[in-house]
Design an enzyme around this catalytic site. Structure first.
Site, PDB file in Angstrom:
ATOM      1  N   HIS A 186     -16.738 -57.428  -6.661  1.00  0.00           N
ATOM      2  CA  HIS A 186     -15.774 -58.237  -7.428  1.00  0.00           C
ATOM      3  C   HIS A 186     -16.287 -58.457  -8.842  1.00  0.00           C
ATOM      4  O   HIS A 186     -17.254 -59.189  -9.059  1.00  0.00           O
ATOM      5  CB  HIS A 186     -15.537 -59.584  -6.723  1.00  0.00           C
ATOM      6  CG  HIS A 186     -14.407 -60.365  -7.326  1.00  0.00           C
ATOM      7  ND1 HIS A 186     -13.094 -59.961  -7.239  1.00  0.00           N
ATOM      8  CD2 HIS A 186     -14.384 -61.512  -8.055  1.00  0.00           C
ATOM      9  CE1 HIS A 186     -12.318 -60.820  -7.860  1.00  0.00           C
ATOM     10  NE2 HIS A 186     -13.076 -61.775  -8.371  1.00  0.00           N
TER      11      HIS A 186
ATOM     12  N   HIS B   6     -14.965 -58.984 -13.084  1.00  0.00           N
ATOM     13  CA  HIS B   6     -14.042 -59.013 -14.231  1.00  0.00           C
ATOM     14  C   HIS B   6     -14.929 -58.670 -15.418  1.00  0.00           C
ATOM     15  O   HIS B   6     -15.656 -59.537 -15.929  1.00  0.00           O
ATOM     16  CB  HIS B   6     -13.423 -60.394 -14.435  1.00  0.00           C
ATOM     17  CG  HIS B   6     -12.773 -60.966 -13.207  1.00  0.00           C
ATOM     18  ND1 HIS B   6     -11.575 -60.517 -12.713  1.00  0.00           N
ATOM     19  CD2 HIS B   6     -13.169 -61.954 -12.365  1.00  0.00           C
ATOM     20  CE1 HIS B   6     -11.248 -61.202 -11.626  1.00  0.00           C
ATOM     21  NE2 HIS B   6     -12.209 -62.082 -11.393  1.00  0.00           N
TER      22      HIS B   6
ATOM     23  N   ARG C 220     -12.128 -71.832 -18.790  1.00  0.00           N
ATOM     24  CA  ARG C 220     -10.943 -70.983 -18.733  1.00  0.00           C
ATOM     25  C   ARG C 220     -10.350 -70.755 -20.136  1.00  0.00           C
ATOM     26  O   ARG C 220      -9.893 -69.668 -20.466  1.00  0.00           O
ATOM     27  CB  ARG C 220      -9.875 -71.574 -17.802  1.00  0.00           C
ATOM     28  CG  ARG C 220      -8.841 -70.512 -17.422  1.00  0.00           C
ATOM     29  CD  ARG C 220      -7.850 -71.007 -16.419  1.00  0.00           C
ATOM     30  NE  ARG C 220      -6.773 -71.744 -17.052  1.00  0.00           N
ATOM     31  CZ  ARG C 220      -5.529 -71.820 -16.573  1.00  0.00           C
ATOM     32  NH1 ARG C 220      -5.223 -71.232 -15.435  1.00  0.00           N
ATOM     33  NH2 ARG C 220      -4.606 -72.520 -17.193  1.00  0.00           N
TER      34      ARG C 220
ATOM     35  N   TYR D  56      -6.682 -57.424 -14.516  1.00  0.00           N
ATOM     36  CA  TYR D  56      -5.337 -57.964 -14.756  1.00  0.00           C
ATOM     37  C   TYR D  56      -4.954 -58.016 -16.232  1.00  0.00           C
ATOM     38  O   TYR D  56      -3.860 -58.447 -16.579  1.00  0.00           O
ATOM     39  CB  TYR D  56      -5.185 -59.352 -14.115  1.00  0.00           C
ATOM     40  CG  TYR D  56      -6.273 -60.338 -14.475  1.00  0.00           C
ATOM     41  CD1 TYR D  56      -6.238 -61.031 -15.671  1.00  0.00           C
ATOM     42  CD2 TYR D  56      -7.335 -60.573 -13.601  1.00  0.00           C
ATOM     43  CE1 TYR D  56      -7.236 -61.939 -16.000  1.00  0.00           C
ATOM     44  CE2 TYR D  56      -8.340 -61.473 -13.924  1.00  0.00           C
ATOM     45  CZ  TYR D  56      -8.284 -62.149 -15.122  1.00  0.00           C
ATOM     46  OH  TYR D  56      -9.286 -63.031 -15.450  1.00  0.00           O
TER      47      TYR D  56
ATOM     48  N   HIS E 102      -3.468 -61.403  -7.453  1.00  0.00           N
ATOM     49  CA  HIS E 102      -4.443 -62.274  -8.108  1.00  0.00           C
ATOM     50  C   HIS E 102      -4.775 -63.484  -7.247  1.00  0.00           C
ATOM     51  O   HIS E 102      -5.940 -63.780  -7.004  1.00  0.00           O
ATOM     52  CB  HIS E 102      -3.958 -62.736  -9.490  1.00  0.00           C
ATOM     53  CG  HIS E 102      -4.960 -63.629 -10.165  1.00  0.00           C
ATOM     54  ND1 HIS E 102      -5.019 -64.987  -9.921  1.00  0.00           N
ATOM     55  CD2 HIS E 102      -5.975 -63.356 -11.005  1.00  0.00           C
ATOM     56  CE1 HIS E 102      -6.027 -65.503 -10.608  1.00  0.00           C
ATOM     57  NE2 HIS E 102      -6.624 -64.543 -11.271  1.00  0.00           N
TER      58      HIS E 102
ATOM     59  N   ARG F 106      -1.308 -68.515  -6.254  1.00  0.00           N
ATOM     60  CA  ARG F 106      -0.741 -69.245  -7.392  1.00  0.00           C
ATOM     61  C   ARG F 106      -0.069 -68.294  -8.390  1.00  0.00           C
ATOM     62  O   ARG F 106       0.855 -68.662  -9.079  1.00  0.00           O
ATOM     63  CB  ARG F 106      -1.835 -70.041  -8.113  1.00  0.00           C
ATOM     64  CG  ARG F 106      -2.442 -71.138  -7.247  1.00  0.00           C
ATOM     65  CD  ARG F 106      -3.579 -71.859  -7.944  1.00  0.00           C
ATOM     66  NE  ARG F 106      -3.096 -72.738  -8.999  1.00  0.00           N
ATOM     67  CZ  ARG F 106      -3.328 -72.541 -10.286  1.00  0.00           C
ATOM     68  NH1 ARG F 106      -4.032 -71.516 -10.695  1.00  0.00           N
ATOM     69  NH2 ARG F 106      -2.850 -73.383 -11.177  1.00  0.00           N
TER      70      ARG F 106
ATOM     71  N   HIS G 220     -13.943 -65.069  -2.552  1.00  0.00           N
ATOM     72  CA  HIS G 220     -14.401 -66.461  -2.539  1.00  0.00           C
ATOM     73  C   HIS G 220     -14.261 -67.058  -1.125  1.00  0.00           C
ATOM     74  O   HIS G 220     -15.253 -67.364  -0.504  1.00  0.00           O
ATOM     75  CB  HIS G 220     -13.687 -67.356  -3.565  1.00  0.00           C
ATOM     76  CG  HIS G 220     -13.838 -66.878  -4.968  1.00  0.00           C
ATOM     77  ND1 HIS G 220     -15.066 -66.719  -5.548  1.00  0.00           N
ATOM     78  CD2 HIS G 220     -12.927 -66.497  -5.898  1.00  0.00           C
ATOM     79  CE1 HIS G 220     -14.910 -66.269  -6.790  1.00  0.00           C
ATOM     80  NE2 HIS G 220     -13.625 -66.124  -7.020  1.00  0.00           N
TER      81      HIS G 220
ATOM     82  N   ASP H  56     -18.449 -61.180 -10.184  1.00  0.00           N
ATOM     83  CA  ASP H  56     -17.271 -61.935 -10.624  1.00  0.00           C
ATOM     84  C   ASP H  56     -17.286 -62.248 -12.121  1.00  0.00           C
ATOM     85  O   ASP H  56     -16.976 -61.402 -12.934  1.00  0.00           O
ATOM     86  CB  ASP H  56     -17.160 -63.208  -9.766  1.00  0.00           C
ATOM     87  CG  ASP H  56     -15.827 -63.922  -9.944  1.00  0.00           C
ATOM     88  OD1 ASP H  56     -14.949 -63.381 -10.633  1.00  0.00           O
ATOM     89  OD2 ASP H  56     -15.651 -65.020  -9.394  1.00  0.00           O
TER      90      ASP H  56
HETATM   91 ZN   LIG Z   1     -12.516 -63.275  -9.721  1.00  0.00          ZN
END
Ligand SMILES: [Zn+2]
Length: 466
Positions: free
Chosen positions: A68, A70, A91, A130, A223, A226, A287, A338
């Protein structure tokens, strides 16, 4: 891609079923191992294999799978630790970096990040991708231009990749289940609906086995509950099924996700994904931190992989997931870097056990071999490479050798080598890496990218405005 016959002689190697063995002669032809023979002292290596034989002092493992990632989050390392902060300040910074990237700058950044992974022994990455479109959500001329930049980045860095093309449609869930519209930087993530996502993913041009090239294959991702309304999940599931491709999703990373999901659907995120047909032996729940008993049963009973990302889960204050319960229920465990808080799968592996110890007040939940399996065999299988991740004849020829002579590992013996590496090695102890029968890292140096720190700094600094 043809690679001539090769041979390596490992001082120690971790072999399936027999543990750590000494003096292992490992032969390959093309990208596959052809013979793995323990107990062959270096002096007894057949003459025919001596020319070009590579000696591997230390402990040799199968290549590591980072299930995993990004890639662009690497730019946040350190930047999000300056001063104090919350998940939301993290974020905000992440979105700021996402807003800056274009195909060229993402290629440069991801190439350097994947090279850092190679130096850390990662031979295969699952890129949960994404960031698809231009600012405002306008597609690039080729709507997969960002994906192609990532595929090219992995190829230039020499590692295997599963591009987990991620469906991301909504900014959140209203209490009545109404999806919230994407806003700001999030507009770059969205394809409109599930069918449009599948149409774009189809244009990646994978062959019927899901391959995009010798070292790259496609996978799909939802994703999270949510970001993808229940009614939009089917096209993603169907597309993954058609290619026999892995299907990943973030699941119950934070309590707020569970609360929004329960309010909207009267079901937990795991139950929603189960009802949508997402879970199963090709699926990975990333997760899986805040679960109830029924969630663990559904994940384990469906043989869904659980991908733990402990350094990120600690960094973002997510919590400690029920790793032992998940494994006991039937979920093979995998590991991911991650958010790239660090890129070190040894650190991720030991934190699975150490997290259990902190949460339970007891030692002894996972053996070193179980954690190594998460980082190798099961990680690869979860990314659609079931014939990688083992040093065995017929398997894909990926290797990583950890030197045992660093201050961290000196004193390790054959008996303690695997536990020493899992519980005390750092990525900096990786000396040699082989991908598909070719040497990629030798003596700690990346053979395709000369100056990895320089490439990282050059890619990251403009994104941070410094
Ligand atoms: Zn992630």
């Amino acid at each position: 891609m043809s690679t001539p016959a090769r041979a390596w002689h490992a001082e120690l190697a971790w072999l399936p079923g027999s543990g750590v063995r000494p003096d292992v002669l490992i032969e390959a032809s093309g990208d596959r191992f052809t013979a793995v023979t323990p107990d062959v002292p270096a002096a007894d290596v057949p003459d025919a294999l001596r020319a070009g034989l590579v000696r591997l002092p230390g402990l040799t493992l199968p290549g590591l799978a980072n299930a995993h990632s990004h890639a662009f989050h690497r730019a946040l390392r350190g930047a999000t630790q300056v001063g104090l902060g919350t998940f939301w300040t993290w974020r905000e910074r992440m979105y700021q970096v996402a807003s800056e990237l274009d195909p060229d700058s993402y290629l440069a950044l991801a190439r350097a990040v994947y090279a850092e992974m190679a130096l850390a022994g990662v031979t295969c990455v699952g890129e949960f991708h994404y960031l698809h479109h231009q600012p405002g959500g306008v597609p690039f001329q080729d709507p997969n231009e960002m994906s192609r930049a990532l595929i090219e980045a992995a190829a230039q860095a020499g590692i295997r990749m599963t591009l987990l093309d991620t469906c991301y449609l909504a900014g959140g869930l209203g209490r009545d289940g109404t999806p919230q519209p994407l806003e700001g930087t999030q507009l770059r993530f969205g394809d409109g609906d599930g069918e449009a996502w599948a149409a774009r993913a189809e244009r990646l041009g994978a062959d019927k086995h899901g391959l995009l090239g010798p070292l790259a294959r496609v996978g799909a991702a939802i994703h999270s509950v949510r970001a993808v309304p229940l009614g939009q999940m089917h096209p993603v599931v169907a597309w993954a099924q058609r290619y026999g491709a892995p299907l990943h999703a973030h699941v119950s990373e934070q309590r707020a996700e569970n609360e929004a999901c329960l309010a909207a659907y009267r079901r937990t995120p795991t139950e929603v994904l189960y009802d949508a047909g997402v879970l199963g032996p090709r699926a990975t729940a990333v997760h899986a931190t805040h679960l109830v008993g029924r969630d663990v049963e559904l994940l384990g009973g469906s043989r869904t992989y659980a991908c733990l990302c402990p350094t990120t889960e600690a960094d973002l204050a997510d919590g400690i997931g029920p790793a032992r319960e998940l494994a006991g229920a039937g979920c093979p465990l995998t590991l991911g870097s991650d958010s790239q808080a660090v890129i070190d799968l040894f650190e991720e592996a030991r934190r699975v056990e150490l997290g259990e110890r902190l949460a339970s007040g007891q030692r002894g939940h996972f053996r070193a071999g179980e954690l190594a399996r998460a980082a190798t065999t099961d990680g690869h299988a979860s990314l659609g490479w079931p014939d990688a991740g083992e040093i065995a004849s017929g398997a894909i020829a990926d290797l990583v050798t950890v030197g045992l002579d660093s201050p961290r590992l000196a004193g390790a013996t054959r008996t303690t080598a695997l536990a020493s590496v899992v519980f005390a090695a750092s990525a900096a102890d990786v000396r040699h890496v082989v991908v598909g029968g070719r040497d990629l890292v030798a003596d700690g140096r990346h053979l395709l990218i000369d100056d990895v720190p320089g490439a990282l700094a050059a890619a990251i600094r403009p994104l941070l405005g410094t």
